[in-house]
Design a protein around this motif. Structure first.
Motif, mmCIF file in Angstrom:
data_model
loop_
_atom_site.group_PDB
_atom_site.id
_atom_site.type_symbol
_atom_site.label_atom_id
_atom_site.label_comp_id
_atom_site.label_asym_id
_atom_site.label_seq_id
_atom_site.Cartn_x
_atom_site.Cartn_y
_atom_site.Cartn_z
ATOM 1 N N TRP A 196 29.405 35.942 19.694
ATOM 2 C CA TRP A 196 29.406 36.799 20.880
ATOM 3 C C TRP A 196 28.418 36.294 21.930
ATOM 4 N N ILE A 197 27.316 35.698 21.476
ATOM 5 C CA ILE A 197 26.344 35.138 22.427
ATOM 6 C C ILE A 197 26.937 33.900 23.087
ATOM 7 N N GLN A 198 27.635 33.071 22.314
ATOM 8 C CA GLN A 198 28.297 31.888 22.880
ATOM 9 C C GLN A 198 29.299 32.298 23.961
ATOM 10 N N CYS A 199 30.087 33.316 23.670
ATOM 11 C CA CYS A 199 31.073 33.799 24.651
ATOM 12 C C CYS A 199 30.377 34.400 25.870
ATOM 13 N N LEU A 200 29.250 35.065 25.644
ATOM 14 C CA LEU A 200 28.483 35.637 26.752
ATOM 15 C C LEU A 200 27.960 34.531 27.662
ATOM 16 N N LEU A 201 27.474 33.441 27.075
ATOM 17 C CA LEU A 201 26.984 32.300 27.852
ATOM 18 C C LEU A 201 28.097 31.711 28.720
ATOM 19 N N ILE A 202 29.297 31.594 28.143
ATOM 20 C CA ILE A 202 30.446 31.090 28.893
ATOM 21 C C ILE A 202 30.775 32.034 30.038
ATOM 22 N N GLY A 203 30.743 33.337 29.752
ATOM 23 C CA GLY A 203 31.022 34.331 30.780
ATOM 24 C C GLY A 203 30.018 34.288 31.924
ATOM 25 N N LEU A 204 28.754 34.126 31.602
ATOM 26 C CA LEU A 204 27.714 34.059 32.632
ATOM 27 C C LEU A 204 27.889 32.823 33.506
ATOM 28 N N ALA A 205 28.237 31.696 32.877
ATOM 29 C CA ALA A 205 28.491 30.470 33.647
ATOM 30 C C ALA A 205 29.690 30.670 34.564
ATOM 31 N N ALA A 206 30.729 31.341 34.065
ATOM 32 C CA ALA A 206 31.921 31.606 34.868
ATOM 33 C C ALA A 206 31.592 32.486 36.070
ATOM 34 N N VAL A 207 30.748 33.482 35.862
ATOM 35 C CA VAL A 207 30.332 34.368 36.964
ATOM 36 C C VAL A 207 29.591 33.567 38.030
ATOM 37 N N PHE A 208 28.741 32.634 37.582
ATOM 38 C CA PHE A 208 28.014 31.799 38.536
ATOM 39 C C PHE A 208 28.977 30.989 39.403
ATOM 40 N N PHE A 209 29.946 30.331 38.774
ATOM 41 C CA PHE A 209 30.905 29.522 39.532
ATOM 42 C C PHE A 209 31.772 30.382 40.450
ATOM 43 N N PHE A 210 32.091 31.587 39.988
ATOM 44 C CA PHE A 210 32.867 32.506 40.832
ATOM 45 C C PHE A 210 32.079 32.862 42.084
ATOM 46 N N SER A 211 30.772 33.076 41.916
ATOM 47 C CA SER A 211 29.919 33.420 43.066
ATOM 48 C C SER A 211 29.798 32.260 44.048
ATOM 49 N N GLN A 212 30.043 31.028 43.546
ATOM 50 C CA GLN A 212 29.980 29.846 44.395
ATOM 51 C C GLN A 212 31.330 29.489 45.003
ATOM 52 N N GLY A 213 32.358 30.280 44.685
ATOM 53 C CA GLY A 213 33.692 30.016 45.219
ATOM 54 C C GLY A 213 34.382 28.834 44.564
ATOM 55 N N SER A 214 33.947 28.481 43.343
ATOM 56 C CA SER A 214 34.526 27.343 42.622
ATOM 57 C C SER A 214 35.573 27.821 41.623
ATOM 58 N N THR A 215 36.677 27.082 41.512
ATOM 59 C CA THR A 215 37.712 27.442 40.543
ATOM 60 C C THR A 215 37.247 27.221 39.104
ATOM 61 N N GLN A 216 36.063 26.629 38.932
ATOM 62 C CA GLN A 216 35.541 26.424 37.586
ATOM 63 C C GLN A 216 35.301 27.758 36.869
ATOM 64 N N TRP A 217 35.322 28.874 37.621
ATOM 65 C CA TRP A 217 35.148 30.180 36.984
ATOM 66 C C TRP A 217 36.258 30.437 35.955
ATOM 67 N N MET A 218 37.368 29.716 36.108
ATOM 68 C CA MET A 218 38.482 29.895 35.178
ATOM 69 C C MET A 218 38.153 29.406 33.771
ATOM 70 N N MET A 219 36.981 28.817 33.612
ATOM 71 C CA MET A 219 36.507 28.459 32.283
ATOM 72 C C MET A 219 36.408 29.686 31.383
#
Length: 262
Positions: A196-219
């Motif tokens: 669950w922590i691993q998935c949370l880390l992925i989610g947090l990274a995705a939120v960061f990319f979303f805030s930057q307007g990058s399609t990498q949020w789809m990770m």
């Protein structure tokens, strides 16, 4: 109708995750190679979860491999072969409309180097051996320090060429295909016993990319197959993955070059 039960569904193995990653990666690389012919941008979306999937698989593989040194050596050799194979292929073909910058082996090697450093640091702390603690810190920081040094050398015209060639052999975080995202590997390794922590880390990274307007949020879509991972290796075919990655990129590149020039 037969009722679905948890016991009947066995989840996804490491092999399954690799196959899923390869399929998504192949679609993404079709976009990359055929952009000059008008390949639609939405094909690129399929590739956004791929690096995350392979990062997770590398954490699992590194945690269970019999020889972590051999595991790292295979990735390092893959990094070198991919680098020079792509370089000479582009020189031979002369197709400048597509640039071969792909090298997931570099990302994975940097990640494994940092995971190895974490192991050394942990062992040193447990045995109270200062040497191992220092060695662990050196390994963890090495890809970051080399990045700073290479960037500094490249900013000087007299050392730029040498720095570029040295960079082909040295694991540097900022010269990986996915840049800072590679830090997910050691972070997920630290949380290897807590999915669950691993998935949370992925989610947090995705939120960061979303805030930057990058399609990498789809990770973030990598979370579902990772959550379904059952902890099993599945089928082998290790060498298949090492060969498939460079070969499919080079073949797609040659096809693209042929179509574009004829």
């Amino acid at each position: 109708m037969e009722r679905f039960t948890a016991s009947k569904y066995r989840g996804l193995t490491t092999f399954d995750l690799k196959i899923l990653g390869i399929i998504l990666m192949f679609i993404d690389h079709i976009h990359q190679m055929f952009v000059p012919m008008g390949a639609p941008n939405w094909l690129d979306w399929f590739g956004r979860p791929v690096a995350t999937l392979f990062f997770f698989v590398s954490v699992v593989g590194f945690s269970h491999t019999r020889s972590k040194e051999k595991y790292m050596l295979r990735l390092y050799l893959g990094m070198i072969i991919m680098t020079f194979g792509s370089f000479f292929l582009q020189k031979f073909v002369g197709y400048e409309e597509v640039q071969l910058m792909n090298n997931i082996f570099r990302d994975l090697f940097v990640g494994t180097l940092m995971m190895y450093g974490i192991d050394q640091l942990s062992e040193g702390a447990s045995s109270k051996k200062i040497g191992k603690i220092v060695w662990g810190l050196v390994l963890i920081l090495f890809p970051i320090v080399t990045s700073v040094i290479l960037i500094s050398l490249m900013s000087n015209p007299s050392t730029m060429f040498a720095a570029v060639w040295i960079g082909n052999f040295i694991p540097a975080l900022l010269f990986t295909e996915n840049n800072f995202l590679v830090l997910l590997i050691p972070l997920m390794y630290l949380a290897k016993n807590h999915r669950w922590i691993q998935c949370l880390l992925i989610g947090l990274a995705a939120v960061f990319f979303f805030s930057q307007g990058s399609t990498q949020w789809m990770m973030i879509f990598a979370i579902l197959p990772i959550a379904l991972f059952n902890g099993e290796k599945g089928k082998g075919m290790r060498n298949f993955f090492y060969f498939f990655y460079p070969l499919h990129i080079w073949i797609l590149y040659l096809i693209s070059a042929y179509i574009y020039t004829h």
